[in-house]
Design a protein around this motif. Structure first.
Motif, short mmCIF file in Angstrom:
data_model
loop_
_atom_site.label_atom_id
_atom_site.label_comp_id
_atom_site.label_asym_id
_atom_site.label_seq_id
_atom_site.Cartn_x
_atom_site.Cartn_y
_atom_site.Cartn_z
N UNK A 168 -108.72 -39.27 -23.36
CA UNK A 168 -107.91 -38.17 -23.91
C UNK A 168 -108.74 -36.90 -23.98
N UNK A 169 -108.15 -35.82 -23.59
CA UNK A 169 -108.85 -34.54 -23.61
C UNK A 169 -108.60 -33.85 -24.95
N UNK A 170 -109.69 -33.47 -25.58
CA UNK A 170 -109.53 -32.77 -26.85
C UNK A 170 -109.41 -31.27 -26.59
N UNK A 171 -108.36 -30.68 -27.10
CA UNK A 171 -108.23 -29.23 -26.96
C UNK A 171 -108.13 -28.59 -28.34
N UNK A 172 -108.71 -27.39 -28.46
CA UNK A 172 -108.70 -26.71 -29.75
C UNK A 172 -107.29 -26.18 -30.04
N UNK A 173 -107.02 -25.92 -31.31
CA UNK A 173 -105.69 -25.48 -31.72
C UNK A 173 -105.36 -24.08 -31.20
N UNK A 174 -106.35 -23.20 -31.25
CA UNK A 174 -106.11 -21.83 -30.80
C UNK A 174 -106.42 -21.69 -29.32
N UNK A 175 -105.42 -21.31 -28.52
CA UNK A 175 -105.70 -21.16 -27.10
C UNK A 175 -106.67 -20.00 -26.83
N UNK A 176 -107.47 -20.15 -25.80
CA UNK A 176 -108.35 -19.05 -25.38
C UNK A 176 -107.48 -17.88 -24.93
N UNK A 177 -106.47 -18.24 -24.13
CA UNK A 177 -105.56 -17.24 -23.58
C UNK A 177 -104.13 -17.69 -23.82
N UNK A 178 -103.29 -16.76 -24.27
CA UNK A 178 -101.87 -17.09 -24.43
C UNK A 178 -101.01 -15.93 -23.97
N UNK A 179 -99.96 -16.25 -23.23
CA UNK A 179 -98.96 -15.26 -22.86
C UNK A 179 -97.70 -15.59 -23.64
N UNK A 180 -97.16 -14.60 -24.31
CA UNK A 180 -95.97 -14.80 -25.16
C UNK A 180 -94.83 -13.91 -24.67
N UNK A 181 -93.86 -14.52 -24.05
CA UNK A 181 -92.67 -13.79 -23.61
C UNK A 181 -92.97 -12.63 -22.68
N UNK A 182 -93.86 -12.89 -21.71
CA UNK A 182 -94.28 -11.81 -20.81
C UNK A 182 -93.27 -11.60 -19.68
N UNK A 183 -92.85 -10.35 -19.52
CA UNK A 183 -91.95 -9.99 -18.42
C UNK A 183 -92.55 -8.83 -17.63
N UNK A 184 -92.26 -8.86 -16.31
CA UNK A 184 -92.76 -7.80 -15.44
C UNK A 184 -91.76 -7.54 -14.33
N UNK A 185 -91.45 -6.29 -14.13
CA UNK A 185 -90.45 -5.92 -13.12
C UNK A 185 -91.05 -4.91 -12.15
N UNK A 186 -90.73 -5.08 -10.86
CA UNK A 186 -91.08 -4.07 -9.86
C UNK A 186 -89.77 -3.47 -9.39
N UNK A 187 -89.37 -2.34 -9.92
CA UNK A 187 -88.09 -1.75 -9.54
C UNK A 187 -86.96 -2.74 -9.80
N UNK A 188 -86.25 -3.13 -8.73
CA UNK A 188 -85.11 -4.05 -8.89
C UNK A 188 -85.56 -5.51 -8.96
#
Ligand SMILES: Nc1ncnc2c1ncn2[C@@H]1O[C@H](COP(=O)(O)OP(=O)(O)OP(=O)(O)O)[C@@H](O)[C@H]1O
Ligand SMILES: [Mg+2]
Length: 129
Positions: free
Chosen positions: A1-21
């Motif tokens: 089993x891999x132990x992972x810490x509770x707080x992520x190093x990196x997190x994306x929360x509801x990220x959106x990106x648009x290029x024109x249309x």
């Protein structure tokens, strides 16, 4: 089993990106924990490169938030990402043909000494690498 810490190093929360249309990213949720190797898989044009580029500061996000070590950060240019310790290796060639290996290694973060390029130190570190 891999132990992972509770707080992520990196997190994306509801990220959106648009290029024109083109809606390249829609409400992306991603968590990367210490010690994890995360693969992003998807069809051509799914938005993988765009996602990486938002983390790298190449394409600033339109909506959502990026957290680093649990704290919201603003990544609006490559230097912001580099300052956090985010390094990127691109799928498309990102090397300059007109400069040598050492120059490419230190591109955008050249070492300086007395206000001029410290070629000797950059070459020394490149050799070490
Ligand atoms: N700089 C840009 N300007 C306009 N549209 C873009 C730009 N970069 C990407 N796109 C569009 O955003 C969408 C996502 O593209 P992206 O390159 O992120 O996909 P990908 O998952 O990396 O694809 P691939 O597997 O081909 O590398 C596509 O519709 C693409 O045409
Ligand atoms: Mg891609």
């Amino acid at each position: 089993m891999v132990h992972v810490s509770a707080t992520p190093v990196l997190a994306l929360r509801g990220v959106s990106k648009r290029f024109g249309a083109v809606q390249a990213l829609t409400d992306v949720e991603l968590e990367v924990h210490a010690g994890e190797v995360v693969a992003l898989v998807g069809d051509n044009g799914a938005g993988k490169s765009t996602l990486v580029k938002t983390i790298a500061g190449v394409h600033p996000i339109d909506e959502g938030a990026i957290e680093w070590g649990g704290k919201p950060v603003s990544i609006s240019r490559p230097h912001d990402a580099q300052a956090l310790g985010i390094a990127t290796v691109y799928q498309d060639l990102a090397l300059c043909d007109n400069i040598d290996v050492v120059g490419n290694l230190f591109l955008g973060r050249e070492l300086q000494k007395f206000g001029v390029l410290d070629e000797v130190e950059m070459e020394r570190r490149a050799r070490e690498l």
